[in-house]
Design an enzyme around this catalytic site. Sequence first.
Site, mmCIF file in Angstrom:
data_model
loop_
_atom_site.group_PDB
_atom_site.id
_atom_site.type_symbol
_atom_site.label_atom_id
_atom_site.label_comp_id
_atom_site.label_asym_id
_atom_site.label_seq_id
_atom_site.Cartn_x
_atom_site.Cartn_y
_atom_site.Cartn_z
ATOM 1 N N GLY A 62 -7.253 7.033 10.227
ATOM 2 C CA GLY A 62 -8.313 6.182 10.370
ATOM 3 C C GLY A 62 -9.257 6.939 9.667
ATOM 4 O O GLY A 62 -8.618 6.790 8.405
ATOM 5 N N HIS A 122 -18.000 12.392 3.657
ATOM 6 C CA HIS A 122 -18.337 10.943 4.048
ATOM 7 C C HIS A 122 -20.317 11.040 4.404
ATOM 8 O O HIS A 122 -20.565 12.362 4.797
ATOM 9 C CB HIS A 122 -18.116 10.941 5.190
ATOM 10 N N ASP A 153 -12.585 8.048 8.479
ATOM 11 C CA ASP A 153 -13.026 9.155 8.578
ATOM 12 C C ASP A 153 -13.305 9.603 9.857
ATOM 13 O O ASP A 153 -13.641 10.226 10.715
ATOM 14 C CB ASP A 153 -14.826 8.614 8.911
ATOM 15 N N LEU A 209 -5.623 5.960 3.269
ATOM 16 C CA LEU A 209 -4.241 6.635 3.160
ATOM 17 C C LEU A 209 -3.904 6.420 4.091
ATOM 18 O O LEU A 209 -3.322 6.404 4.676
ATOM 19 C CB LEU A 209 -4.478 7.673 1.818
ATOM 20 N N ASN A 235 -11.976 14.686 2.570
ATOM 21 C CA ASN A 235 -13.053 13.617 2.152
ATOM 22 C C ASN A 235 -14.185 13.759 2.510
ATOM 23 O O ASN A 235 -14.528 14.662 3.744
ATOM 24 C CB ASN A 235 -12.922 12.041 3.137
ATOM 25 N N ARG A 239 0.919 -1.186 -0.061
ATOM 26 C CA ARG A 239 0.028 -0.218 0.304
ATOM 27 C C ARG A 239 0.888 1.196 -0.053
ATOM 28 O O ARG A 239 0.539 2.281 -1.117
ATOM 29 C CB ARG A 239 -0.848 -0.004 1.669
HETATM 30 C C1 GRF Z 1 -20.196 9.700 -1.525
HETATM 31 O O1 GRF Z 1 -21.815 8.781 -0.875
HETATM 32 C C2 GRF Z 1 -19.527 9.582 -0.021
HETATM 33 O O2 GRF Z 1 -19.623 10.365 0.633
HETATM 34 C C3 GRF Z 1 -18.918 8.208 0.021
HETATM 35 O O3 GRF Z 1 -18.737 7.202 -1.308
HETATM 36 C C4 GRF Z 1 -19.523 8.330 -1.907
HETATM 37 C C5 GRF Z 1 -19.911 8.244 -3.585
HETATM 38 O O4 GRF Z 1 -20.815 8.804 -4.076
HETATM 39 N N1 GRF Z 1 -17.564 9.026 0.507
HETATM 40 P P1 GRF Z 1 -20.032 9.847 -5.416
HETATM 41 O O5 GRF Z 1 -19.258 8.193 -6.130
HETATM 42 O O6 GRF Z 1 -19.220 10.742 -5.536
HETATM 43 O O7 GRF Z 1 -21.139 9.134 -6.259
#
Ligand code: GRF
Length: 178
Positions: free
Chosen positions: A133, A99, A135, A83, A97, A55
């Site tokens: 970690g 989420h 999220d 990552l 990110n 990785r």
């Molecule tokens: C989103 O809901 C994001 O929050 C999560 O994965 C999903 C990705 O959707 N991490 P997309 O590939 O942007 O349509």
Amino acid sequence: MIGVLVSGGGTNLQALLDAGLPVVAVATNRRHAPALARASGIPTAAFELSDHPDRAARDAAMADWLEAQGARLVVLAGYMHLLTPAFLDRFPGAVVNVHPSLLPAFPGAHAVEEQLAAGVAESGATVHLVDEGIDSGEVLAQARVPVLPGDTPESLHERIKDVEHRLLPQVVSQLCAR
Ligand code: GRF
């Protein structure tokens, strides 16, 4: 100058592009991710784990490539892999990110299903800094999303994504202005 990492459908990548943000490169850990088709005219590259010794080596190669494309800020838009420091140390404080929950509640890859199973009345979207970690990095912005009677994982996720598509470009544009 933004580098975007994707693994899936890429609707958040699309939202960044539609907002006119300066996306200079799109990288993926899945060669056949449908998201890549959205990156028309933008350099793309795949960094599958099986093509690298480990990785850290994969992440270092991906960081090298993004840097060579001019990326200074990295946005994970549905990138479904942790990552390592080999990547994060190359973009200190500059990896974010999106989420589909109100973090720190419901981290991880099954956040939407887990929120429905837990019977929460409210969900949401979070944009956060990325650390090693799951999220767990500092929250930069959040928006609430109601859970409606009869919601399925699909219907709830769609409602959350609508909010993500507004929140993510807003935060990224603020970071670009720093
Ligand atoms: C989103 O809901 C994001 O929050 C999560 O994965 C999903 C990705 O959707 N991490 P997309 O590939 O942007 O349509």
